[in-house]
Write an enzyme that holds these catalytic residues in place. Sequence first.
Site, short mmCIF file in Angstrom:
data_model
loop_
_atom_site.label_atom_id
_atom_site.label_comp_id
_atom_site.label_asym_id
_atom_site.label_seq_id
_atom_site.Cartn_x
_atom_site.Cartn_y
_atom_site.Cartn_z
N TYR A 154 1.29 -0.78 -0.22
CA TYR A 154 0.79 0.23 0.06
C TYR A 154 1.05 1.05 0.15
O TYR A 154 0.75 2.52 -1.07
CB TYR A 154 -0.76 -0.49 1.48
CG TYR A 154 -1.89 1.40 1.48
CD1 TYR A 154 -3.31 1.38 0.62
CD2 TYR A 154 -1.46 2.42 2.22
CE1 TYR A 154 -4.15 2.39 0.91
CE2 TYR A 154 -2.70 3.47 2.66
CZ TYR A 154 -3.32 3.12 1.93
OH TYR A 154 -3.95 4.34 2.30
N GLU A 186 -6.02 11.40 8.14
CA GLU A 186 -7.27 10.46 9.55
C GLU A 186 -8.58 10.48 8.76
O GLU A 186 -9.02 11.92 9.45
CB GLU A 186 -6.82 10.41 10.26
CG GLU A 186 -4.87 10.86 10.64
CD GLU A 186 -4.37 9.10 10.89
OE1 GLU A 186 -5.56 8.08 11.54
OE2 GLU A 186 -3.83 9.15 10.18
N THR A 189 -13.92 6.10 7.92
CA THR A 189 -13.98 5.42 6.47
C THR A 189 -14.30 3.75 7.21
O THR A 189 -13.67 3.36 8.08
CB THR A 189 -14.11 5.44 4.96
OG1 THR A 189 -12.37 4.65 5.45
CG2 THR A 189 -13.65 6.97 5.00
P1 NAP Z 1 -13.40 2.92 2.10
O1 NAP Z 1 -14.44 3.04 2.52
O2 NAP Z 1 -13.69 1.41 1.97
O3 NAP Z 1 -13.70 2.94 0.32
C1 NAP Z 1 -13.44 2.12 -0.85
C2 NAP Z 1 -14.18 1.66 -1.91
O4 NAP Z 1 -13.32 1.86 -3.14
C3 NAP Z 1 -15.15 0.55 -1.39
O5 NAP Z 1 -16.21 0.85 -1.61
C4 NAP Z 1 -13.53 0.23 -1.93
O6 NAP Z 1 -14.75 -1.87 -1.40
C5 NAP Z 1 -13.73 0.08 -2.95
N1 NAP Z 1 -12.55 -0.51 -4.10
C6 NAP Z 1 -10.99 -1.16 -3.41
N2 NAP Z 1 -11.01 -1.54 -4.15
C7 NAP Z 1 -11.05 -1.02 -4.96
C8 NAP Z 1 -10.57 -2.55 -6.32
N3 NAP Z 1 -9.50 -2.75 -6.72
N4 NAP Z 1 -11.54 -1.95 -7.48
C9 NAP Z 1 -13.11 -1.99 -7.65
N5 NAP Z 1 -13.34 -1.07 -6.68
C10 NAP Z 1 -13.09 -1.21 -5.37
O7 NAP Z 1 -11.79 3.51 1.68
P2 NAP Z 1 -11.90 4.74 1.87
O8 NAP Z 1 -10.75 5.31 3.51
O9 NAP Z 1 -12.88 5.43 1.38
O10 NAP Z 1 -10.76 5.50 0.75
C11 NAP Z 1 -10.94 6.14 -0.28
C12 NAP Z 1 -9.13 6.50 -0.66
O11 NAP Z 1 -8.67 6.55 0.00
C13 NAP Z 1 -8.35 4.94 -0.55
O12 NAP Z 1 -7.70 5.24 -1.89
C14 NAP Z 1 -7.08 5.62 -0.30
O13 NAP Z 1 -6.07 4.53 0.18
C15 NAP Z 1 -6.91 6.82 0.33
N6 NAP Z 1 -6.86 6.95 2.50
C16 NAP Z 1 -7.47 7.54 3.06
C17 NAP Z 1 -7.71 7.39 4.19
C18 NAP Z 1 -8.29 7.31 5.42
O14 NAP Z 1 -8.53 7.66 6.85
N7 NAP Z 1 -9.82 6.60 5.03
C19 NAP Z 1 -6.31 8.11 4.07
C20 NAP Z 1 -5.57 8.33 3.36
C21 NAP Z 1 -5.84 8.09 2.39
P3 NAP Z 1 -14.42 -2.42 -0.53
O15 NAP Z 1 -15.80 -2.18 0.29
O16 NAP Z 1 -15.11 -3.73 -0.88
O17 NAP Z 1 -13.12 -2.67 -0.53
#
Ligand code: NAP
Length: 259
Positions: A154, A186, A189
């Site tokens: 990652y 942070e 989600t």
């Molecule tokens: P999340 O709540 O898990 O939402 C991500 C969505 O994308 C989910 O529906 C997931 O499906 C889907 N997904 C992931 N990989 C996929 C793939 N290969 N093909 C199709 N769909 C896919 O995550 P989030 O926290 O919103 O994160 C979104 C982005 O922000 C990511 O790139 C993450 O690295 C970045 N980020 C988040 C944070 C944080 O604090 N939340 C911090 C830094 C960066 P599933 O539920 O089936 O996995």
Amino acid sequence: MDLQLKGKVILVTGGAKGIGGGIVRACIGESAIPVIVDRDATAGKQLQRELSNAGVCGLVTAELSTPESCAQAIAQTIQTFGRLDALVNNAGTNDKVGLEHGTPVEYLASLQRNLLHYYCMAHYALPYLKQSQGVIINIGSKTAVTGQGGTSGYASAKGAVMALTREWAVELLPYKIRVNTVMPAEVMTSLYREWLDTFSNPEAKLQSILAKIPLGARMTTIEEVAAMVVFLLSGQSGHTTGQHLFVDGGYVHLDRSLS
Ligand code: NAP
């Protein structure tokens, strides 16, 4: 400020929930046409239904870890809407494939889950983005610059996302396609919750993190990240490209001992 996104077709990977879901909602709020591309069909349909009175929202159910599925997602979007104005590469999973606890095969699979589709989506979207003088936004992570431990796949995918943002911003200058990265730290989600729940006392861990966030000792909201994304999607940010924008309450760059 009128962001002038009305009618713009904006593809959001991982748009069914979390940060991507927030970006989709913000796009609808600006009268744009978001297209959710996500493997979670249930959450995608639910969000599409919820937004049906507010505007038009497309949905493509796809697991993006192969080039073919990325090509198909772009093709389906073009078939339905006939154009593409922006790509938001957002889908990702902090899958904890580490150096000590992980294998080369797992590491490669993590890159495929977290990085390959950023390239593939941009590659297959490019002909349409050239037509629209479009925009690419990548969602990165603070992990690329701070490290996290135990998540080599990652972290290196997110490091590459920062590099690709600069690289694509340069390559796409002749087409006036802007490319930027939004860097959250942070944000609560389902992804974040899952990570938090790996600790023996998740609530204590959360409180210790909050105490270290300089601006307000609180998480960044999904809406705050989405607001930066729609600004970068809009012509109001027309001279901003190749940038890494940290939306994190100063978590990465400010001196935490002063707060
Ligand atoms: P999340 O709540 O898990 O939402 C991500 C969505 O994308 C989910 O529906 C997931 O499906 C889907 N997904 C992931 N990989 C996929 C793939 N290969 N093909 C199709 N769909 C896919 O995550 P989030 O926290 O919103 O994160 C979104 C982005 O922000 C990511 O790139 C993450 O690295 C970045 N980020 C988040 C944070 C944080 O604090 N939340 C911090 C830094 C960066 P599933 O539920 O089936 O996995």
